[in-house]
Design an enzyme around this catalytic site. Structure first.
Site, short mmCIF file in Angstrom:
data_model
loop_
_atom_site.label_atom_id
_atom_site.label_comp_id
_atom_site.label_asym_id
_atom_site.label_seq_id
_atom_site.Cartn_x
_atom_site.Cartn_y
_atom_site.Cartn_z
N ASP A 81 19.75 81.51 -138.31
CA ASP A 81 20.89 81.06 -139.10
C ASP A 81 20.52 80.95 -140.57
OD1 ASP A 81 23.57 79.77 -139.57
OD2 ASP A 81 22.25 78.13 -140.16
N HIS A 120 28.59 65.26 -138.38
CA HIS A 120 28.44 66.34 -139.35
C HIS A 120 29.75 66.50 -140.10
CE1 HIS A 120 27.13 70.07 -141.21
NE2 HIS A 120 28.35 70.53 -140.97
N LYS A 158 22.49 74.52 -135.54
CA LYS A 158 21.56 73.51 -136.05
C LYS A 158 21.78 72.16 -135.38
CE LYS A 158 22.61 74.32 -140.44
NZ LYS A 158 23.33 75.62 -140.51
N ARG A 170 25.05 86.20 -145.71
CA ARG A 170 26.50 86.04 -145.78
C ARG A 170 26.95 85.61 -147.16
NH1 ARG A 170 27.33 81.58 -141.91
NH2 ARG A 170 29.47 81.65 -142.65
N SER A 217 27.00 78.73 -137.21
CA SER A 217 25.99 78.27 -138.16
C SER A 217 25.81 76.75 -138.07
CB SER A 217 26.39 78.67 -139.59
OG SER A 217 25.50 78.14 -140.53
#
Length: 425
Positions: free
Chosen positions: A163, A84, A189, A170, A185
């Site tokens: 989320d 990621h 995931k 947010r 967050s």
């Protein structure tokens, strides 16, 4: 158990710790619509100002994971690993990285998103390939992983829905820049995705979410801790995003460059980061001392790429979209190119049509920026530095206005770029 949201807000507002029961209740009630947006906004701001400790962040992340379904790849019979990135300019690394790692017999399930603002999304890039689609069922993802080893798909609405709802809140309440909320967050995931191992590419620099090393290290450490606590083998690299990665910014442009890397060519920084991340992913999957460069050179990674694209109805041989209009940015003086600011070029690419301001906005597949000269190289007045691509020429003016602020030419070359700043985990 019924709790009082006002008491939970007051506890965090006054610097207290939230226990797991309170966190579970608040996020569950918010997801089901029993807690109002204004109350969750107040709690998010209290967290933004007061922070959370490791246990609170882990509880918060766990509650978001439990708000939806989780995925399980254990029946594949082979290790799973994923990467990621926190987002950057010209960051097309996922495209060559997934098939490269999968060519070693490791499954790479990747749930990705679309871009907002100046950082492009992996799905936007891949959707510039004719026919390719991202909406896959878990069963179809499993088939592709079994047959080809790598898949890139859109995260479903039922993956960490708390989320998804909280992120939108947010975004409009000024509470995005909170390390506990950013980390939970991302990791909710990724943990729900079901991968056994995860490498985090935490960008740092002007074009990144984190602009300084200390903040990037804190975010990386928080995410590594969350993954470790959840039983996911997790490691983070802090990598430079002061200058765009590679020589292209934009969707089809970055796909073209990724294919060049898979064909054994491409820009040196993209090759280096792809290979470094591949070695880290494979090591966490139990494979050490592998020659990832050879897998690029001998065509194995390219074969996996082509299989991966075909498995999602894409045509790897189809011509990629090209922009209707182009304009060049040239050097205003002789000297050395000292800098190409990642944020300025990213915003410029966005203004050309490669990105979106709202999630429902369309993107131009062919829009973006092509880089002809890299920092450190000598230039002469009038030399072509960049080419801007768009289908709507009225965008050139605003794009040039910001891009030209990011081009710096001086008498002396800059210090050599450090691509990888640190490794955590």
């Amino acid at each position: 158990m019924t709790l009082d949201m006002v008491d939970i807000i007051r506890t965090k507002r006054d610097g207290g710790e939230l226990d797991g029961t309170a966190i579970d209740w608040a996020l569950d009630a918010y997801t089901r619509g029993q807690v109002g947006e204004e109350q969750m906004a107040a709690l998010a701001m209290a967290i933004f100002l007061r922070g959370m400790n490791r246990r609170e962040i882990a509880d918060w992340t766990g509650a978001m994971i439990r708000s939806g379904r989780t995925m399980d790849w254990s029946e594949l019979g082979k290790p799973t690993t994923d990467k990621h990135s926190t987002g950057g300019v010209g960051d097309k690394i996922t495209l060559p990285l997934g098939p490269l790692v999968a060519s070693f017999g490791v499954a790479v399930p990747q749930l990705s998103g679309r871009g907002l603002g100046h950082t492009g999304g992996t799905l936007d890039k891949l959707e510039s390939i004719p026919g390719w689609y991202a909406e896959l069922s878990p069963a179809r993802m499993r088939e592709i992983l079994r047959d080809t080893g790598a898949v890139v798909a859109a995260a479903g609405e039922d993956l960490a829905p708390a989320d998804r709802k909280l992120y939108a809140l947010r975004d409009v309440t000024g509470t995005v820049d909170s390390i506990p909320l950013i980390a939970s967050s991302i990791m909710s995931k990724k943990i729900a995705e079901g991968t056994q191992a995860l490498v985090l590419d935490v960008k740092v620099g002007t074009g990144a979410f984190m602009t300084d090393l200390d903040s990037a290290r804190e975010l990386a450490r928080t995410m590594v801790d969350l993954g470790t606590d959840a039983g996911v083998r997790t490691r983070a690299l802090l990598t430079d995003m002061s200058t765009p990665l590679g020589r292209t910014i934009g969707n089809a442009l970055e796909v073209r460059e990724s294919v060049e890397v898979l064909a054994g060519g491409g820009p040196a920084d993209v090759i280096e980061l792809t290979c470094v991340l591949a070695r880290e992913m494979l090591a966490l999957a139990g494979m050490h001392d592998v020659d990832v460069e050879e897998a690029l050179a001998d065509g194995r990674a390219m074969d996996t790429w082509r299989d991966m694209i075909r498995a999602q109805d894409g045509d790897p041989d189809a011509p990629l979209p090209t922009a209707v209009h182009t304009e060049d940015v040239t050097a205003v003086r002789d000297g050395h190119l000292r800098g190409l600011d990642a944020l300025a070029l990213g915003v410029g690419s966005w203004r050309l049509g490669a990105g979106r301001a709202r999630k429902e906005d369309p993107v131009q597949a062919a829009a973006g920026v092509e880089i002809h000269v890299l920092p450190g190289e000598r230039v002469v007045r009038g030399q072509k530095l960049l080419t801007l691509h768009t289908d709507t020429p009225e965008r050139f003016g605003r794009a040039r206005a910001v891009i030209e602020t990011g081009v710096t030419i001086g008498d002396e070359p800059p210090a050599p770029r450090t691509l990888i700043h640190d490794r955590i985990g």
